[in-house]
Scaffold this active site. Structure first.
Site, short mmCIF file in Angstrom:
data_model
loop_
_atom_site.label_atom_id
_atom_site.label_comp_id
_atom_site.label_asym_id
_atom_site.label_seq_id
_atom_site.Cartn_x
_atom_site.Cartn_y
_atom_site.Cartn_z
N GLU A 8 0.79 -1.03 -0.13
CA GLU A 8 -0.04 -0.04 0.04
C GLU A 8 0.87 1.30 -0.22
O GLU A 8 0.55 2.27 -0.65
CB GLU A 8 -0.84 -0.09 1.07
CG GLU A 8 -2.15 -0.87 0.86
CD GLU A 8 -3.04 -0.65 2.22
OE1 GLU A 8 -3.18 0.43 2.76
OE2 GLU A 8 -3.88 -1.88 2.42
N ASP A 9 2.15 1.04 0.70
CA ASP A 9 3.00 2.22 0.51
C ASP A 9 3.74 2.22 -0.73
O ASP A 9 4.61 1.35 -0.84
CB ASP A 9 3.87 2.40 1.96
CG ASP A 9 4.89 3.56 1.69
OD1 ASP A 9 4.56 4.38 1.57
OD2 ASP A 9 6.12 3.33 2.09
#
Ligand code: ZN
Length: 180
Positions: free
Chosen positions: A66-67
């Site tokens: 997600e990052d």
């Protein structure tokens, strides 16, 4: 624990610290992001008596897709940690192309369909987040916003129940402290 498993866990910790090195928690204390990952890893390790190293590794890596700052992708995880770890991480990863409200709704919808390991990880993740809100909430969060987060986290966790009594008890205890 076999040496190989210890090596894999330490490699995952190092990988996670690198991948999230530019990131901080949004709570008032602005802790390094890796503190969140080690807390979630500790919770799944304790929940499984230290017997599931794949789950510990997935916990350390659970937010890495997600990052986007280091551009880690699913194939990289497969190459470094194997397909089973990569699949657990993918299971608990939101689709960032969707609006936030939709992502939150889908977490509730998808929860009952997750694998047993992903469910334990999800409950540990939400437990860690509740603790952060209780201990060091973001300065701009109103009581209503905190209450809403607790209600939503409980909905997600309700879809994950029946996999591990210990982690569910940790979550419930933290949930009960949320009197906003
Ligand atoms: Zn997380």
């Amino acid at each position: 624990m076999e040496a190989k498993k210890v090596l894999q866990i330490v490699r995952a910790l190092d990988f996670a610290a690198w991948a999230h090195s530019a990131q901080r928690r949004k709570g008032g204390a602005r802790e390094p992001y890796v503190n969140h990952l080690t807390e979630v890893a500790r919770l799944v390790a304790m929940a499984t008596g230290g017997n599931d190293e794949k789950l510990i590794i997935a916990a350390l890596l659970h937010d890495v897709l997600e990052d986007q700052s280091m551009h880690v992708n699913y194939e990289m995880l497969v190459g470094n940690f194997g397909k089973r770890v990569a699949n657990i991480v993918r299971e608990v990863t939101d689709d960032k192309s969707l609006p936030k409200a939709e992502r939150k709704r889908l977490q509730v919808v998808h929860a009952p369909h997750l694998s047993r390991r992903a469910k334990i990880l999800k409950i540990a993740d939400k437990s860690a987040n509740l603790n952060s809100i209780l201990q060091t909430p973001p300065h701009d969060w109103s009581a209503t916003r905190k209450r809403k987060y607790f209600t939503w986290a409980a909905e997600v966790v309700d879809g994950c129940r029946g996999v591990n009594a210990w982690i569910e008890a940790v979550f419930d205890e933290r949930l009960s402290l949320g009197k906003f």
